[in-house]
Enzyme design. Structure first.
Site, short mmCIF file in Angstrom:
data_model
loop_
_atom_site.label_atom_id
_atom_site.label_comp_id
_atom_site.label_asym_id
_atom_site.label_seq_id
_atom_site.Cartn_x
_atom_site.Cartn_y
_atom_site.Cartn_z
N TYR A 156 -1.50 5.94 13.19
CA TYR A 156 -1.98 5.44 11.89
C TYR A 156 -3.26 6.17 11.47
O TYR A 156 -3.41 6.61 10.33
CB TYR A 156 -2.23 3.93 12.02
N LYS A 160 -3.94 8.51 8.20
CA LYS A 160 -4.94 8.17 7.19
C LYS A 160 -6.00 9.27 7.06
O LYS A 160 -6.55 9.50 5.98
CB LYS A 160 -5.57 6.81 7.51
P1 NAP Z 1 1.36 -4.69 3.56
O1 NAP Z 1 0.91 -6.02 3.09
O2 NAP Z 1 2.04 -4.56 4.87
O3 NAP Z 1 2.29 -4.04 2.41
C1 NAP Z 1 2.85 -2.78 2.61
C2 NAP Z 1 3.59 -2.35 1.35
O4 NAP Z 1 4.16 -1.05 1.59
C3 NAP Z 1 4.75 -3.27 1.01
O5 NAP Z 1 4.87 -3.33 -0.40
C4 NAP Z 1 5.94 -2.56 1.63
O6 NAP Z 1 7.20 -2.87 1.02
C5 NAP Z 1 5.57 -1.12 1.33
N1 NAP Z 1 6.27 -0.16 2.20
C6 NAP Z 1 6.30 -0.13 3.56
N2 NAP Z 1 7.07 0.89 3.97
C7 NAP Z 1 7.55 1.50 2.87
C8 NAP Z 1 8.41 2.61 2.64
N3 NAP Z 1 8.96 3.30 3.66
N4 NAP Z 1 8.68 2.97 1.37
C9 NAP Z 1 8.15 2.28 0.34
N5 NAP Z 1 7.33 1.23 0.48
C10 NAP Z 1 7.04 0.84 1.73
O7 NAP Z 1 0.13 -3.65 3.64
P2 NAP Z 1 -1.30 -3.68 2.94
O8 NAP Z 1 -2.26 -4.25 3.90
O9 NAP Z 1 -1.21 -4.20 1.57
O10 NAP Z 1 -1.61 -2.11 2.93
C11 NAP Z 1 -1.45 -1.31 1.78
C12 NAP Z 1 -2.08 0.05 2.06
O11 NAP Z 1 -3.46 -0.12 2.40
C13 NAP Z 1 -1.45 0.77 3.26
O12 NAP Z 1 -1.40 2.16 3.01
C14 NAP Z 1 -2.42 0.47 4.38
O13 NAP Z 1 -2.35 1.44 5.40
C15 NAP Z 1 -3.74 0.49 3.63
N6 NAP Z 1 -4.81 -0.21 4.32
C16 NAP Z 1 -4.72 -1.55 4.59
C17 NAP Z 1 -5.78 -2.17 5.24
C18 NAP Z 1 -5.76 -3.63 5.57
O14 NAP Z 1 -6.70 -4.10 6.24
N7 NAP Z 1 -4.79 -4.39 5.13
C19 NAP Z 1 -6.89 -1.43 5.62
C20 NAP Z 1 -6.94 -0.08 5.33
C21 NAP Z 1 -5.89 0.52 4.67
P3 NAP Z 1 8.08 -4.17 1.54
O15 NAP Z 1 7.38 -5.38 0.97
O16 NAP Z 1 9.42 -3.96 0.97
O17 NAP Z 1 8.05 -4.13 3.03
#
Ligand code: NAP
Length: 248
Positions: A156, A160
């Site tokens: 991951y 990133k």
């Molecule tokens: P999340 O709640 O797990 O949501 C992930 C989203 O990505 C969902 O809409 C999912 O669709 C979609 N997705 C997953 N695999 C996919 C694929 N192969 N093709 C198209 N869409 C796909 O994650 P989140 O926490 O909102 O994270 C969003 C972004 O922020 C990510 O890039 C993550 O790495 C980054 N981020 C998050 C955090 C954190 O603390 N949460 C911190 C730093 C960075 P489905 O609903 O259909 O599964």
């Protein structure tokens, strides 16, 4: 050419969490928000309702961003229908955590394919049309750990950190065409992705945040909306940390 009155916005992974909040934040009368999801159509429907209630038009599709063919077809169909892409937000992301010595190649590949290669696929198609438009705003969602590192997340973190390099390289390639490319690096945000942490791990995480609280998806979405706005027209190649001070 500056911001269009009828904006066409594309957000990947808009069905849940940060992506859903980004879709809502970019919604406005005259804006069409296209977003995709991987498997969660019910969640996508809820995102669409949020977009429509903010006055935008919502269109959602199942698209796996790891597949070049799927992305080319998807963005091609959007261009056929809407004629342009003003804003692209590469937000779709997954984790497959584990220590390096135990990490399976499949887990390495899955994370790199969705997070980094998915971003590459979408940028590649969108950039071609943005170059013709002489306008575009690309925002890639990285992570604080892409800069700081994090044990148990080699795949991951590499994806990133890769997004940051990709952002800067492409920002330099596209700057003269009035296309900005920036990254947002969220800290610890309350979504399904972080939902598995137990209370002890959560408390330990909060202990590392100078502002003393977990971030919300809206904390990230507000910054993405700013980077997509005219107020950010002269910002490119930057990584904006939104982490309550976790990284300084
Ligand atoms: P999340 O709640 O797990 O949501 C992930 C989203 O990505 C969902 O809409 C999912 O669709 C979609 N997705 C997953 N695999 C996919 C694929 N192969 N093709 C198209 N869409 C796909 O994650 P989140 O926490 O909102 O994270 C969003 C972004 O922020 C990510 O890039 C993550 O790495 C980054 N981020 C998050 C955090 C954190 O603390 N949460 C911190 C730093 C960075 P489905 O609903 O259909 O599964």
């Amino acid at each position: 050419m500056t911001e269009s009155a009828d904006r066409v916005v594309v957000v990947t992974g808009g069905s849940r969490g940060i992506g859903r909040a980004i879709c809502a934040a970019l919604s406005a009368p005259g804006t069409t928000v296209y977003f995709n999801y991987n498997s969660n159509v019910e969640a996508a429907r809820a995102t669409a309702e949020g977009i429509e209630s903010a006055g935008g038009k919502a269109l959602y599709h199942q698209v796996n961003v790891a597949s070049e063919t799927a992305v080319v077809d998807y963005l091609g169909a959007i261009l056929k229908e809407a004629g342009r892409i003003d804003v692209l937000v590469n937000n779709a992301g997954i984790t497959r955590d584990g220590l390096l010595v135990r990490m399976k190649e499949a887990d390495w590949d899955a994370v790199m394919d969705v997070n980094l290669k998915g971003t590459f696929h979408c940028m590649k198609v969108a950039a071609k049309t943005m170059m013709k438009q002489r306008y575009g705003r690309i925002i890639n969602i990285s992570s604080v750990v892409g800069v700081s590192g994090n044990p148990g997340q080699a795949n991951y973190v590499a994806s990133k950190a890769g997004i940051i390099g990709l952002t800067k390289a492409v920002a330099r390639e596209l700057a003269s065409r009035n296309i900005t490319v920036n990254a947002v690096a969220p800290g610890y945000i309350d979504t399904d992705m972080t939902g598995d942490l137990n209370d002890k791990a959560k408390a330990a995480m909060i202990g590392q945040i100078p502002m003393g609280r977990i971030g919300t998806p809206e904390d990230i979405a507000g910054v993405v909306a700013f980077l997509a706005s005219a107020g950010a027209d002269y910002i490119t190649g930057q990584v904006i940390h939104v982490s309550g001070g976790m990284y300084m």
